[in-house]
Design a protein around this motif. Structure first.
Motif, PDB file in Angstrom:
ATOM      1  N   PRO A 148      62.191  32.290  10.813  1.00 46.48           N
ATOM      2  CA  PRO A 148      60.867  31.772  10.452  1.00 46.48           C
ATOM      3  C   PRO A 148      60.401  32.429   9.147  1.00 46.48           C
ATOM      4  N   SER A 149      60.348  33.758   9.128  1.00 45.69           N
ATOM      5  CA  SER A 149      59.972  34.493   7.921  1.00 45.69           C
ATOM      6  C   SER A 149      60.675  35.854   7.942  1.00 45.69           C
ATOM      7  N   THR A 150      61.277  36.223   6.820  1.00 45.37           N
ATOM      8  CA  THR A 150      61.918  37.542   6.753  1.00 45.37           C
ATOM      9  C   THR A 150      60.869  38.656   6.876  1.00 45.37           C
ATOM     10  N   GLN A 151      59.611  38.352   6.559  1.00 46.87           N
ATOM     11  CA  GLN A 151      58.549  39.370   6.691  1.00 46.87           C
ATOM     12  C   GLN A 151      58.456  39.832   8.151  1.00 46.87           C
ATOM     13  N   VAL A 186      67.677  30.375   4.866  1.00 48.66           N
ATOM     14  CA  VAL A 186      66.577  29.409   4.973  1.00 48.66           C
ATOM     15  C   VAL A 186      65.450  30.063   5.759  1.00 48.66           C
ATOM     16  N   GLN A 187      64.219  29.868   5.330  1.00 51.77           N
ATOM     17  CA  GLN A 187      63.063  30.254   6.142  1.00 51.77           C
ATOM     18  C   GLN A 187      62.342  28.969   6.578  1.00 51.77           C
ATOM     19  N   THR A 188      61.934  28.959   7.831  1.00 52.82           N
ATOM     20  CA  THR A 188      61.241  27.759   8.329  1.00 52.82           C
ATOM     21  C   THR A 188      59.724  27.935   8.306  1.00 52.82           C
ATOM     22  N   ALA A 189      59.264  29.170   8.170  1.00 52.65           N
ATOM     23  CA  ALA A 189      57.817  29.410   8.102  1.00 52.65           C
ATOM     24  C   ALA A 189      57.540  30.539   7.107  1.00 52.65           C
ATOM     25  N   GLY A 190      58.151  30.398   5.910  1.00 53.14           N
ATOM     26  CA  GLY A 190      57.930  31.403   4.870  1.00 53.14           C
ATOM     27  C   GLY A 190      56.460  31.409   4.473  1.00 53.14           C
ATOM     28  N   ARG A 191      55.943  32.587   4.151  1.00 52.95           N
ATOM     29  CA  ARG A 191      54.534  32.656   3.760  1.00 52.95           C
ATOM     30  C   ARG A 191      54.375  33.335   2.406  1.00 52.95           C
ATOM     31  N   GLY A 192      53.343  32.880   1.702  1.00 56.13           N
ATOM     32  CA  GLY A 192      53.013  33.481   0.420  1.00 56.13           C
ATOM     33  C   GLY A 192      51.713  34.250   0.545  1.00 56.13           C
ATOM     34  N   THR A 193      51.153  34.611  -0.574  1.00 57.64           N
ATOM     35  CA  THR A 193      49.889  35.333  -0.548  1.00 57.64           C
ATOM     36  C   THR A 193      48.770  34.383  -0.132  1.00 57.64           C
ATOM     37  N   ARG A 194      47.680  34.951   0.319  1.00 60.48           N
ATOM     38  CA  ARG A 194      46.455  34.221   0.691  1.00 60.48           C
ATOM     39  C   ARG A 194      46.725  33.092   1.680  1.00 60.48           C
ATOM     40  N   ASP A 198      51.758  28.591   2.339  1.00 60.35           N
ATOM     41  CA  ASP A 198      53.151  28.423   2.765  1.00 60.35           C
ATOM     42  C   ASP A 198      54.069  28.763   1.596  1.00 60.35           C
ATOM     43  N   TRP A 199      55.256  29.241   1.937  1.00 64.39           N
ATOM     44  CA  TRP A 199      56.275  29.464   0.904  1.00 64.39           C
ATOM     45  C   TRP A 199      57.499  28.661   1.317  1.00 64.39           C
ATOM     46  N   VAL A 200      57.733  27.579   0.630  1.00 65.26           N
ATOM     47  CA  VAL A 200      58.850  26.685   0.980  1.00 65.26           C
ATOM     48  C   VAL A 200      60.162  27.368   0.601  1.00 65.26           C
ATOM     49  N   TRP A 203      65.351  34.817  -0.420  1.00 66.35           N
ATOM     50  CA  TRP A 203      64.178  35.053   0.439  1.00 66.35           C
ATOM     51  C   TRP A 203      64.445  36.356   1.169  1.00 66.35           C
ATOM     52  N   MET A 204      63.755  37.399   0.782  1.00 67.40           N
ATOM     53  CA  MET A 204      64.129  38.730   1.274  1.00 67.40           C
ATOM     54  C   MET A 204      62.891  39.612   1.435  1.00 67.40           C
ATOM     55  N   SER A 205      62.929  40.469   2.447  1.00 71.12           N
ATOM     56  CA  SER A 205      61.834  41.423   2.684  1.00 71.12           C
ATOM     57  C   SER A 205      62.430  42.817   2.822  1.00 71.12           C
ATOM     58  N   PRO A 235      48.225  38.121  -9.919  1.00 65.15           N
ATOM     59  CA  PRO A 235      48.726  39.463  -9.645  1.00 65.15           C
ATOM     60  C   PRO A 235      50.197  39.524  -9.248  1.00 65.15           C
ATOM     61  N   ASN A 236      50.804  38.416  -8.822  1.00 60.78           N
ATOM     62  CA  ASN A 236      52.120  38.592  -8.202  1.00 60.78           C
ATOM     63  C   ASN A 236      53.117  37.486  -8.514  1.00 60.78           C
ATOM     64  N   ASP A 237      52.891  36.735  -9.601  1.00 58.46           N
ATOM     65  CA  ASP A 237      53.807  35.626  -9.899  1.00 58.46           C
ATOM     66  C   ASP A 237      54.789  36.000 -11.003  1.00 58.46           C
ATOM     67  N   GLY A 276      56.303  27.718 -15.430  1.00 59.30           N
ATOM     68  CA  GLY A 276      56.598  27.465 -14.019  1.00 59.30           C
ATOM     69  C   GLY A 276      56.780  28.739 -13.216  1.00 59.30           C
ATOM     70  N   LYS A 277      56.277  28.703 -11.992  1.00 59.62           N
ATOM     71  CA  LYS A 277      56.448  29.863 -11.116  1.00 59.62           C
ATOM     72  C   LYS A 277      57.888  29.873 -10.618  1.00 59.62           C
ATOM     73  N   VAL A 278      58.554  31.014 -10.849  1.00 66.10           N
ATOM     74  CA  VAL A 278      59.952  31.124 -10.452  1.00 66.10           C
ATOM     75  C   VAL A 278      60.112  32.114  -9.293  1.00 66.10           C
TER      76      VAL A 278
HETATM   77  C1  BTN Z   1      53.658  34.465  -3.386  1.00 67.50           C
HETATM   78  O1  BTN Z   1      53.873  34.284  -4.582  1.00 67.50           O
HETATM   79  O2  BTN Z   1      52.742  33.861  -2.809  1.00 67.50           O
HETATM   80  C2  BTN Z   1      54.525  35.416  -2.619  1.00 67.50           C
HETATM   81  C3  BTN Z   1      55.729  34.703  -2.043  1.00 67.50           C
HETATM   82  C4  BTN Z   1      56.602  35.588  -1.199  1.00 67.50           C
HETATM   83  C5  BTN Z   1      57.688  34.800  -0.509  1.00 67.50           C
HETATM   84  C6  BTN Z   1      58.678  35.708   0.163  1.00 67.50           C
HETATM   85  S1  BTN Z   1      60.155  34.855   0.625  1.00 67.50           S
HETATM   86  C7  BTN Z   1      60.675  36.248   1.531  1.00 67.50           C
HETATM   87  C8  BTN Z   1      59.453  36.786   2.232  1.00 67.50           C
HETATM   88  N1  BTN Z   1      59.257  36.091   3.488  1.00 67.50           N
HETATM   89  C9  BTN Z   1      58.143  35.369   3.497  1.00 67.50           C
HETATM   90  O3  BTN Z   1      57.716  34.689   4.454  1.00 67.50           O
HETATM   91  N2  BTN Z   1      57.502  35.500   2.324  1.00 67.50           N
HETATM   92  C10 BTN Z   1      58.208  36.393   1.439  1.00 67.50           C
END
Ligand code: BTN
Length: 239
Positions: free
Chosen positions: A13-16, A37-45, A48-50, A57-59, A100-102, A108-110
């Motif tokens: 779901p998420s490496t976090q 593959v992450q099925t529920a990756g998350r970003g800040t705030r 979702d993080w596709v 995709w690493m924590s 702060p974190n892009d 483009g955001k990479v």
């Molecule tokens: C952002 O720019 O919003 C931060 C994105 C962070 C995405 C990574 S992918 C690996 C780890 N697992 C997650 O669910 N999120 C972070």
């Protein structure tokens, strides 16, 4: 036998979440979790993080022995990753940073950095620093703000080959306890995508760099500079 620094999973779901779970088990500083593959990756705030196949995709579990500078850890990790990625991109491309974190390639955001702390009372128990880097994965077309991938700058390195060195970079950056140094400030300045742009948020005005404590400096129309935190929105484009 020593544990590998990066533990790979096909799907999570998420490496976090997996990294926090491992932290509860007591893994050491620098232990990393990556998923194809992450099925529920998350970003800040809460975004979702596709995370389809082809990206990194690493924590990383961080237990900085001498503390960390929690308010600048995302910026410091971004600075270190930008240096590392610059060795891969085809010149004249260069990685930019958007507070702060892009991580940016052109407009483009990479990539992005997500840092999550867990506390025991007042003391930091651990930090999980997640990084998402678009390498060769599909990215949405026409999204605002723009999203891109490193393949567009000639980078063909696989996530599997980038993971170890990037985990080491994250672990080292998260173990620095000082505010941003003069050198880091100068490098941020040279990569600062927001500088000079008009903002609607987090404060109306023109972006004018950052502070050593990681705040955004915004020159307001009355000439004063505010040092702020919050979500960025560009004035004209709403990006
Ligand atoms: C952002 O720019 O919003 C931060 C994105 C962070 C995405 C990574 S992918 C690996 C780890 N697992 C997650 O669910 N999120 C972070």
């Amino acid at each position: 036998m020593t544990e590998p620094m990066v533990r790979w999973f096909e799907t999570l779901p998420s490496t976090q979440d997996e990294a926090h779970r491992l932290a509860v088990e007591g893994v050491s500083h620098g232990t990393a979790v990556a998923a194809r593959v992450q099925t529920a990756g998350r970003g800040t705030r809460g975004r979702d993080w596709v995370s389809p196949e082809g990206g990194l995709w690493m924590s990383v579990v961080c237990r900085p022995l001498y503390g960390t500078a929690i308010e600048v850890v995302g910026l410091r990790v971004g600075l270190a990753l930008a240096d590392q990625l610059d060795t891969l991109v085809r010149p004249p491309a260069r990685i930019g940073l958007k507070w702060p974190n892009d991580l940016l390639l052109g407009r483009g955001k990479v990539g992005g950095v997500l840092s999550e702390a867990r506390w025991q009372g007042e003391a930091l128990a651990w930090l999980v620093v997640g990084i998402g880097i678009n390498l060769r994965n599909d990215v949405p077309a026409n999204s605002v703000p723009e999203v891109t991938r490193l393949l567009e700058a000639g980078v063909t390195t696989l996530a599997e080959d980038l993971a170890e060195p990037m985990a080491a970079t994250v672990a080292a950056a998260a173990a620095v306890a000082s505010p941003l140094t003069q050198l880091e400030m100068e490098i941020f300045h040279s990569r600062d995508w927001l500088r000079g742009r008009s903002l609607a948020l987090p404060e109306e005005g023109v972006a004018e760099g950052i502070t050593t404590g990681g705040r955004l400096r915004v020159r307001r129309s009355d000439g004063q500079v505010s040092e702020v935190l919050g979500t960025v929105r560009l004035a004209a484009l709403g990006a």
